[in-house]
Design a protein around this motif. Structure first.
Motif, PDB file in Angstrom:
ATOM      1  N   ASP A  53       0.846  -1.256  -0.056  1.00 22.94           N
ATOM      2  CA  ASP A  53       0.180  -0.216   0.049  1.00 22.94           C
ATOM      3  C   ASP A  53       0.756   1.290   0.041  1.00 22.94           C
ATOM      4  O   ASP A  53       0.139   2.501  -0.035  1.00 22.94           O
ATOM      5  N   ASP A  54       2.054   0.978   0.215  1.00 23.61           N
ATOM      6  CA  ASP A  54       2.971   2.218  -0.051  1.00 23.61           C
ATOM      7  C   ASP A  54       3.524   2.686  -1.144  1.00 23.61           C
ATOM      8  O   ASP A  54       4.127   1.535  -1.829  1.00 23.61           O
ATOM      9  N   GLU A  55       3.231   3.726  -1.763  1.00 27.71           N
ATOM     10  CA  GLU A  55       3.556   4.102  -3.130  1.00 27.71           C
ATOM     11  C   GLU A  55       5.102   4.212  -3.453  1.00 27.71           C
ATOM     12  O   GLU A  55       5.529   3.361  -4.499  1.00 27.71           O
ATOM     13  N   ALA A  56       5.790   4.312  -2.635  1.00 22.25           N
ATOM     14  CA  ALA A  56       7.095   4.586  -2.734  1.00 22.25           C
ATOM     15  C   ALA A  56       7.803   2.998  -2.864  1.00 22.25           C
ATOM     16  O   ALA A  56       8.725   2.797  -3.703  1.00 22.25           O
ATOM     17  N   ALA A  57       7.349   2.204  -1.843  1.00 23.13           N
ATOM     18  CA  ALA A  57       7.963   0.654  -1.914  1.00 23.13           C
ATOM     19  C   ALA A  57       7.516   0.122  -3.184  1.00 23.13           C
ATOM     20  O   ALA A  57       8.405  -0.624  -3.783  1.00 23.13           O
ATOM     21  N   ALA A  62       8.620  -1.713  -9.055  1.00 25.60           N
ATOM     22  CA  ALA A  62       8.193  -1.444 -10.314  1.00 25.60           C
ATOM     23  C   ALA A  62       9.489  -1.239 -11.261  1.00 25.60           C
ATOM     24  O   ALA A  62       9.704  -1.490 -12.364  1.00 25.60           O
ATOM     25  N   THR A  63      10.052  -0.206 -10.830  1.00 31.29           N
ATOM     26  CA  THR A  63      11.462   0.224 -11.538  1.00 31.29           C
ATOM     27  C   THR A  63      12.509  -1.017 -11.555  1.00 31.29           C
ATOM     28  O   THR A  63      13.007  -0.778 -12.842  1.00 31.29           O
ATOM     29  N   HIS A  90      -1.424   2.755  -7.433  1.00 33.73           N
ATOM     30  CA  HIS A  90      -0.363   3.748  -7.229  1.00 33.73           C
ATOM     31  C   HIS A  90       0.097   4.314  -8.571  1.00 33.73           C
ATOM     32  O   HIS A  90       0.533   3.332  -9.591  1.00 33.73           O
ATOM     33  N   ARG A  91       0.106   5.642  -8.749  1.00 31.07           N
ATOM     34  CA  ARG A  91       0.233   6.171 -10.151  1.00 31.07           C
ATOM     35  C   ARG A  91       1.888   6.061 -10.674  1.00 31.07           C
ATOM     36  O   ARG A  91       2.144   5.596 -11.554  1.00 31.07           O
ATOM     37  N   LYS A  92       2.552   5.925  -9.418  1.00 27.47           N
ATOM     38  CA  LYS A  92       4.149   5.570  -9.847  1.00 27.47           C
ATOM     39  C   LYS A  92       4.106   4.268 -10.466  1.00 27.47           C
ATOM     40  O   LYS A  92       5.063   4.212 -11.310  1.00 27.47           O
ATOM     41  N   ASP A 174      -8.413   6.192  -8.806  1.00 29.92           N
ATOM     42  CA  ASP A 174      -8.147   7.349  -9.493  1.00 29.92           C
ATOM     43  C   ASP A 174      -7.111   7.144 -10.675  1.00 29.92           C
ATOM     44  O   ASP A 174      -7.476   7.715 -11.724  1.00 29.92           O
ATOM     45  N   ALA A 175      -6.062   6.392 -10.619  1.00 24.67           N
ATOM     46  CA  ALA A 175      -5.126   6.274 -11.686  1.00 24.67           C
ATOM     47  C   ALA A 175      -5.803   5.048 -12.540  1.00 24.67           C
ATOM     48  O   ALA A 175      -5.798   3.946 -12.223  1.00 24.67           O
TER      49      ALA A 175
END
Ligand code: C5P
Length: 216
Positions: A53-57, A62-63, A90-92, A174-175
């Protein structure tokens, strides 16, 4: 020449994956199950001890994602589906998976991609778009049988609850929410066998291909 891209979107267990695979085989086009990308991001994030649930993690996972990680059978489990839906908000994550999907779609000759946002976000100009649906009860029955076949014992009621929860999350985010593209052809497979659904999909794609060839 532009490539002939077939976008097959729809909710879990609607039949879109089987339809995409058959279309690819019949037309000699490569197929990408884009759900696997989100499943891999979800599973790898959790395995690394991160919070899906953490977008940064999830974005960091994904990277790092590479195509060779997509063949893992662990991505086909019920848990992986739930993790996928959580990281997919997550948008990221979505931005980082965009390039891979667009590159796949741009192959000479074309490609088939199945997912939730192929016709709306990834390939909005795809000449053939299908939106495959079925009632939640029928989809749960199909998914339940599939999980049993994989040796994953689970109650039907739990699978139905999973499907409803995922539909709600995928549709409300949203995304790139799960929604039919305005120019997609709807295919309701509730009353169809997989053979009938695949035949109907082939006819839709043949008509789209004829239109596309006239304009190219
Ligand atoms: O199709 P599948 O059930 O493997 O997808 C797993 C999850 O991945 C979906 O519930 C959805 O949240 C996400 N997904 C997505 N966009 C896609 C494909 C899958 O958001 N193109």
């Amino acid at each position: 020449m532009a490539s002939f891209v077939i976008a097959v979107d729809g909710p879990a267990a609607s039949g879109k994956g089987t339809i995409a695979t058959r279309l690819g085989r019949e037309l000699g086009l490569p197929v990408l199950d884009t759900g696997l990308l989100y499943r891999a991001v979800g599973v790898l994030t959790a395995q690394a001890g991160g919070n899906p649930d953490d977008e940064a993690a999830a974005g960091a996972t994904a990277t790092r994602l590479t195509a060779d990680l997509l063949a893992d059978p662990a991505l086909r489990t019920r848990t992986a589906g739930e993790l996928a839906s959580r990281v997919a908000v997550h948008r990221k994550v979505r931005e980082r998976l965009l390039g891979f999907q667009r590159t796949f779609a741009a192959q000479p000759g074309g490609a088939v991609l199945d997912g939730r946002d192929i016709g709306t976000v990834i390939c909005p100009d795809a000449p053939a778009k299908l939106y495959v649906t079925a009632t939640p009860e029928i989809r749960a029955e199909r998914r339940w049988k599939q999980l049993e076949g994989q040796g994953e014992a689970v109650a039907y009621a739990d699978v139905l609850a999973d499907i409803r929860r995922r539909d709600a999350r995928d549709g409300a985010r949203d995304a790139a929410p799960m929604v039919a593209a305005p120019d997609a052809t709807l295919l309701d497979t509730t009353e169809m066998t997989i053979e009938q659904a695949a035949d109907a999909a082939r006819r839709i794609v043949e008509a789209a291909r004829a239109r596309w060839e006239r304009s190219h």
